[in-house]
Enzyme design. Structure first.
Site, PDB file in Angstrom:
ATOM      1  N   ASP A   1     -82.766  69.516 -37.897  1.00  0.00           N
ATOM      2  CA  ASP A   1     -83.701  70.561 -38.313  1.00  0.00           C
ATOM      3  C   ASP A   1     -84.610  70.869 -37.137  1.00  0.00           C
ATOM      4  O   ASP A   1     -84.966  69.981 -36.364  1.00  0.00           O
ATOM      5  CB  ASP A   1     -84.502  70.143 -39.548  1.00  0.00           C
ATOM      6  CG  ASP A   1     -85.320  68.881 -39.349  1.00  0.00           C
ATOM      7  OD1 ASP A   1     -86.442  68.967 -38.816  1.00  0.00           O
ATOM      8  OD2 ASP A   1     -84.836  67.791 -39.730  1.00  0.00           O
TER       9      ASP A   1
ATOM     10  N   ASP B   1     -90.420  72.323 -47.957  1.00  0.00           N
ATOM     11  CA  ASP B   1     -90.887  71.160 -47.195  1.00  0.00           C
ATOM     12  C   ASP B   1     -92.288  70.826 -47.677  1.00  0.00           C
ATOM     13  O   ASP B   1     -93.258  71.498 -47.326  1.00  0.00           O
ATOM     14  CB  ASP B   1     -90.870  71.507 -45.707  1.00  0.00           C
ATOM     15  CG  ASP B   1     -91.439  70.420 -44.815  1.00  0.00           C
ATOM     16  OD1 ASP B   1     -91.926  69.400 -45.336  1.00  0.00           O
ATOM     17  OD2 ASP B   1     -91.405  70.598 -43.580  1.00  0.00           O
TER      18      ASP B   1
ATOM     19  N   GLU C   1     -94.884  67.673 -47.954  1.00  0.00           N
ATOM     20  CA  GLU C   1     -95.108  66.327 -47.441  1.00  0.00           C
ATOM     21  C   GLU C   1     -96.596  66.110 -47.206  1.00  0.00           C
ATOM     22  O   GLU C   1     -97.422  66.990 -47.486  1.00  0.00           O
ATOM     23  CB  GLU C   1     -94.323  66.132 -46.140  1.00  0.00           C
ATOM     24  CG  GLU C   1     -94.618  67.203 -45.080  1.00  0.00           C
ATOM     25  CD  GLU C   1     -93.756  67.057 -43.834  1.00  0.00           C
ATOM     26  OE1 GLU C   1     -93.921  66.034 -43.136  1.00  0.00           O
ATOM     27  OE2 GLU C   1     -92.926  67.966 -43.570  1.00  0.00           O
TER      28      GLU C   1
END
Length: 291
Positions: free
Chosen positions: A83, A172, A174
């Site tokens: 990524d 994403d 986090e």
């Protein structure tokens, strides 16, 4: 100055320019083969400003030693991926493909206003090199609601098509790299935020969003929520271990980010490396929504 002296100076200048040109050309060829030098992201311990984040920017707060540790050997078997974001600089995607990388996820957006400066080049370049690729959105739950960010993502790189090379988009979510771990949201508020993002993304694209997270963050900030386990494929980040821990409720992982300090031909410097939990045919089933 005499005429012979002037001629000598001119010849010396010409030779210097020729040498400089040769060095520049050599440098360009080297960069073409390996990818241009990447910019350095903010160092560990420094706040990552909105717009600067990347996949793992918050994970390194949780796993600082693991991010630098090496598991020997790394699990580079099976279907491998990377990524990337603008921090990797220009990438030679043909070299990446030649190094045995099968898929790539590329940062598209962050929050409600930020678009990654290298998304278009990376998305097209990886496609042309024959990789199966997809886009990811770095969540900023303190900036707006989940539905707003999902719409922004879907309109700016996160769309999906059944073309044998496009994976569903990634949320994403986090550890906040810019402040409070859970972005100032309660567990109930975070569950609502994630659910709204998922519902809006699915309404826009027809696909369930993939969720990138860590077990620690998910269990802490969603209260070990099991509500997404049957909806969203899990991309787990757990570095420097031989097998990843997964959040409460998820039966298994679909993608595992196993290091933040990988190396791959065509990419300058460190790059996140990932493993898909299945065969290439299963990766294509995920891409084409035939799983």
């Amino acid at each position: 100055m005499s005429l012979p002296r002037r001629a000598s100076v001119r010849r010396a200048g010409t030779r210097a320019l020729t040498l400089l040109g040769a060095l520049s050309a050599t440098t360009a060829l080297l960069l073409t083969g390996a990818g241009t030098a990447s910019a350095a992201p903010p160092p560990a311990g420094e706040t990552v400003r909105p717009g600067q984040a990347w996949m793992g920017a918050g994970t390194r707060i949780e796993q600082p030693a693991a991010g630098r540790a090496a598991v020997t050997p790394l699990d580079t078997s099976g279907v491998q991926g990377i990524d990337v974001s603008h921090w990797q600089g220009a990438i030679n995607w043909n070299s990446v493909k030649g190094a045995g990388i099968d898929f790539a996820y590329i940062k598209a957006t962050e929050g409600t206003t930020f678009k990654d400066s290298r998304f278009s080049a990376n998305y097209l370049g990886s496609y042309n090199a024959g990789l199966v690729r997809g886009a990811y959105h770095f969540a900023r739950p303190n900036a707006s609601g989940g539905a707003t960010q999902a719409g922004f993502f879907a309109s700016n790189g996160g769309a999906w098509s059944r073309d044998n090379q496009t994976l569903p988009g990634v949320l994403d979510i986090e550890h906040n790299p810019s402040g409070a771990m859970c972005y100032g949201l309660s567990s109930a508020q975070m569950r609502t935020w994630i659910n709204d993002f998922h519902a809006t993304y699915k309404a826009r694209t027809g696909r369930d969003v993939v969720i990138y997270t860590t077990a620690s963050w998910w269990n802490s900030c969603t209260g070990s929520w099991t509500g997404m386990a049957a909806k969203a494929p899990l991309w787990i980040a757990h570095w420097g271990v031989s097998s990843p821990n997964i959040p409460a409720g998820f039966p298994t992982w679909t993608i595992w980010q196993y290091t933040a300090t990988g190396r791959v031909a065509g990419v300058s410097g460190d790059v996140d490396r990932n493993k898909f939990n299945g065969s290439m045919s299963r990766l294509l089933a995920l891409a084409n929504n035939t799983a």
